[in-house]
Design a protein around this motif. Structure first.
Motif, PDB file in Angstrom:
ATOM      1  N   SER A  74       0.223  -0.847  -3.237  1.00  0.00           N
ATOM      2  CA  SER A  74       0.984  -2.076  -3.464  1.00  0.00           C
ATOM      3  C   SER A  74       1.672  -2.049  -4.829  1.00  0.00           C
ATOM      4  O   SER A  74       2.844  -2.422  -4.953  1.00  0.00           O
ATOM      5  CB  SER A  74       0.060  -3.287  -3.359  1.00  0.00           C
ATOM      6  N   ASN A  78       5.683  -2.040  -4.978  1.00  0.00           N
ATOM      7  CA  ASN A  78       6.230  -3.306  -5.472  1.00  0.00           C
ATOM      8  C   ASN A  78       6.738  -3.247  -6.899  1.00  0.00           C
ATOM      9  O   ASN A  78       7.166  -4.264  -7.427  1.00  0.00           O
ATOM     10  CB  ASN A  78       5.181  -4.417  -5.358  1.00  0.00           C
ATOM     11  N   ASP A  95      11.461   0.853  -5.438  1.00  0.00           N
ATOM     12  CA  ASP A  95      10.503  -0.158  -5.002  1.00  0.00           C
ATOM     13  C   ASP A  95      11.213  -1.132  -4.058  1.00  0.00           C
ATOM     14  O   ASP A  95      12.387  -0.953  -3.724  1.00  0.00           O
ATOM     15  CB  ASP A  95       9.878  -0.867  -6.207  1.00  0.00           C
ATOM     16  N   GLN A  96      10.504  -2.144  -3.621  1.00  0.00           N
ATOM     17  CA  GLN A  96      11.087  -3.070  -2.661  1.00  0.00           C
ATOM     18  C   GLN A  96      12.294  -3.807  -3.230  1.00  0.00           C
ATOM     19  O   GLN A  96      13.270  -4.061  -2.524  1.00  0.00           O
ATOM     20  CB  GLN A  96      10.016  -4.042  -2.175  1.00  0.00           C
TER      21      GLN A  96
END
Length: 179
Positions: A74, A78, A95-96
């Motif tokens: 995560s 993220n 990343d996102q």
């Protein structure tokens, strides 16, 4: 006996720590844990309560390592992921948030200035932006493959020592043609 409290994928080693996490998350205050039926008490609050002998079982350690893997993944996806693009081998955030930003530029279907992971500007054509978007997606797939490989290593570990040697590290994707 060693107590562990698992709340939203995070392992806490004391009642105080998990209590603070629940309060920070939900602004919920509640009574102290009872002497009896602690599992039911914590389950009602969305917490998995675990008691283990000090000599923890391999299965328990594997579960802890799997939770650590989820947290590491995560953090990577993220806010830490990056790739090396085929567009000159430049380091690109992957990343996102980067995916959202690059998808927005690709949707415009025109040239734009793009900032790499080192905050250096690059003038990219619409086609280069689409290449970048594809490479970020490939980087995401590469990250997931690493996660599944680590997961399989954890699950197949036969000793505590073998389990401890597994490093939860994600490597950046290097696109074909990157130097």
């Amino acid at each position: 006996m060693k107590k562990s409290y698992i709340y939203k994928g995070q392992i806490y080693s004391s009642e105080k720590e998990v209590r603070n996490a629940i309060f920070a998350d939900r602004r919920l205050a509640f009574m102290e844990e009872p002497e009896n039926d602690k599992r039911a008490f914590w389950r009602a609050l969305g917490v998995e309560y675990v008691e283990e002998k000090e000599d923890e079982s391999l299965e328990f350690l594997k579960e802890q390592k799997l939770y650590e893997l989820e947290r590491a993944f995560s953090r990577w996806r993220n806010g830490g992921a990056y790739i090396y693009s085929s567009l000159g081998g430049v380091k690109i955030d992957a990343d996102q948030r980067a995916m959202i930003d690059v998808s927005g530029l690709a949707a415009l279907d025109k040239s734009a200035v793009f900032m790499d992971a080192e905050n250096q500007p690059h003038q990219l054509t619409a086609e280069q932006i689409k290449i970048l978007r594809r490479e970020i997606v490939e980087g995401g797939n590469f990250s997931y493959q690493q996660k599944w490989d680590l997961r399989n290593q954890i699950k197949s570990a036969e000793t505590k020592e073998e389990l401890e040697k597994i490093e939860l590290v994600f490597l950046p994707y290097t696109a074909k043609g990157a130097k």
